[in-house]
Scaffold this motif. Sequence first.
Motif, PDB file in Angstrom:
ATOM      1  N   GLU A  17      48.913  71.876-140.519  1.00  0.00           N
ATOM      2  CA  GLU A  17      48.787  72.667-141.741  1.00  0.00           C
ATOM      3  C   GLU A  17      50.104  73.343-142.109  1.00  0.00           C
ATOM      4  O   GLU A  17      50.519  73.340-143.257  1.00  0.00           O
ATOM      5  CB  GLU A  17      47.700  73.724-141.588  1.00  0.00           C
ATOM      6  CG  GLU A  17      47.661  74.667-142.767  1.00  0.00           C
ATOM      7  CD  GLU A  17      46.275  74.926-143.274  1.00  0.00           C
ATOM      8  OE1 GLU A  17      46.180  75.564-144.325  1.00  0.00           O
ATOM      9  OE2 GLU A  17      45.315  74.490-142.642  1.00  0.00           O
ATOM     10  N   VAL A  18      50.787  73.908-141.117  1.00  0.00           N
ATOM     11  CA  VAL A  18      52.071  74.567-141.383  1.00  0.00           C
ATOM     12  C   VAL A  18      53.103  73.554-141.862  1.00  0.00           C
ATOM     13  O   VAL A  18      53.876  73.833-142.788  1.00  0.00           O
ATOM     14  CB  VAL A  18      52.562  75.317-140.122  1.00  0.00           C
ATOM     15  CG1 VAL A  18      54.001  75.775-140.266  1.00  0.00           C
ATOM     16  CG2 VAL A  18      51.664  76.508-139.844  1.00  0.00           C
ATOM     17  N   ILE A  19      53.117  72.382-141.268  1.00  0.00           N
ATOM     18  CA  ILE A  19      54.051  71.334-141.710  1.00  0.00           C
ATOM     19  C   ILE A  19      53.731  70.939-143.152  1.00  0.00           C
ATOM     20  O   ILE A  19      54.643  70.753-143.962  1.00  0.00           O
ATOM     21  CB  ILE A  19      53.993  70.121-140.768  1.00  0.00           C
ATOM     22  CG1 ILE A  19      54.597  70.481-139.418  1.00  0.00           C
ATOM     23  CG2 ILE A  19      54.708  68.920-141.366  1.00  0.00           C
ATOM     24  CD1 ILE A  19      54.385  69.442-138.338  1.00  0.00           C
ATOM     25  N   GLN A  70      52.413  72.869-145.450  1.00  0.00           N
ATOM     26  CA  GLN A  70      52.874  73.958-146.309  1.00  0.00           C
ATOM     27  C   GLN A  70      54.387  73.907-146.478  1.00  0.00           C
ATOM     28  O   GLN A  70      54.913  74.183-147.570  1.00  0.00           O
ATOM     29  CB  GLN A  70      52.444  75.304-145.737  1.00  0.00           C
ATOM     30  CG  GLN A  70      50.957  75.541-145.802  1.00  0.00           C
ATOM     31  CD  GLN A  70      50.528  76.788-145.063  1.00  0.00           C
ATOM     32  OE1 GLN A  70      51.321  77.452-144.406  1.00  0.00           O
ATOM     33  NE2 GLN A  70      49.253  77.110-145.160  1.00  0.00           N
ATOM     34  N   TYR A  71      55.098  73.552-145.417  1.00  0.00           N
ATOM     35  CA  TYR A  71      56.551  73.425-145.493  1.00  0.00           C
ATOM     36  C   TYR A  71      56.941  72.304-146.451  1.00  0.00           C
ATOM     37  O   TYR A  71      57.838  72.469-147.280  1.00  0.00           O
ATOM     38  CB  TYR A  71      57.119  73.169-144.098  1.00  0.00           C
ATOM     39  CG  TYR A  71      58.612  72.963-144.060  1.00  0.00           C
ATOM     40  CD1 TYR A  71      59.483  74.031-144.231  1.00  0.00           C
ATOM     41  CD2 TYR A  71      59.148  71.691-143.877  1.00  0.00           C
ATOM     42  CE1 TYR A  71      60.853  73.842-144.204  1.00  0.00           C
ATOM     43  CE2 TYR A  71      60.508  71.495-143.845  1.00  0.00           C
ATOM     44  CZ  TYR A  71      61.358  72.576-144.006  1.00  0.00           C
ATOM     45  OH  TYR A  71      62.712  72.384-143.983  1.00  0.00           O
ATOM     46  N   ILE A  72      56.260  71.183-146.364  1.00  0.00           N
ATOM     47  CA  ILE A  72      56.542  70.055-147.257  1.00  0.00           C
ATOM     48  C   ILE A  72      56.284  70.449-148.702  1.00  0.00           C
ATOM     49  O   ILE A  72      57.064  70.111-149.602  1.00  0.00           O
ATOM     50  CB  ILE A  72      55.721  68.822-146.840  1.00  0.00           C
ATOM     51  CG1 ILE A  72      56.236  68.277-145.512  1.00  0.00           C
ATOM     52  CG2 ILE A  72      55.757  67.736-147.919  1.00  0.00           C
ATOM     53  CD1 ILE A  72      55.361  67.213-144.893  1.00  0.00           C
ATOM     54  N   VAL A  73      55.200  71.193-148.954  1.00  0.00           N
ATOM     55  CA  VAL A  73      54.910  71.652-150.309  1.00  0.00           C
ATOM     56  C   VAL A  73      56.026  72.568-150.805  1.00  0.00           C
ATOM     57  O   VAL A  73      56.461  72.463-151.958  1.00  0.00           O
ATOM     58  CB  VAL A  73      53.536  72.366-150.357  1.00  0.00           C
ATOM     59  CG1 VAL A  73      53.350  73.121-151.655  1.00  0.00           C
ATOM     60  CG2 VAL A  73      52.412  71.364-150.157  1.00  0.00           C
ATOM     61  N   ALA A  74      56.499  73.464-149.947  1.00  0.00           N
ATOM     62  CA  ALA A  74      57.576  74.373-150.353  1.00  0.00           C
ATOM     63  C   ALA A  74      58.860  73.615-150.660  1.00  0.00           C
ATOM     64  O   ALA A  74      59.548  73.910-151.648  1.00  0.00           O
ATOM     65  CB  ALA A  74      57.821  75.414-149.263  1.00  0.00           C
ATOM     66  N   ILE A  75      59.193  72.622-149.842  1.00  0.00           N
ATOM     67  CA  ILE A  75      60.392  71.816-150.095  1.00  0.00           C
ATOM     68  C   ILE A  75      60.241  71.050-151.408  1.00  0.00           C
ATOM     69  O   ILE A  75      61.181  70.973-152.211  1.00  0.00           O
ATOM     70  CB  ILE A  75      60.649  70.839-148.928  1.00  0.00           C
ATOM     71  CG1 ILE A  75      60.993  71.603-147.661  1.00  0.00           C
ATOM     72  CG2 ILE A  75      61.728  69.830-149.267  1.00  0.00           C
ATOM     73  CD1 ILE A  75      62.290  72.352-147.707  1.00  0.00           C
TER      74      ILE A  75
END
Length: 58
Positions: free
Chosen positions: A25-27, A29-34
């Motif tokens: 899930e955190v990964i 969210q990171y991909i969405v932010a990038i």
Amino acid sequence: MANQFAAKMNPVQEKVLWEIANTVEVIGQYIVAINRSGQTYGRADRLSVFPHPPTGQS
């Protein structure tokens, strides 16, 4: 013995699976932010313009 082993291992396995799910899930969210940063940069870059060159006046 198998029941005793299962009684000890099942909670450990559930915790490990929970931690793996949180990591995924955190990964995500990171991909969405990038992606959001890249999309914002792309829009800003399309709207940017170069200034006119100086006229040569000193």
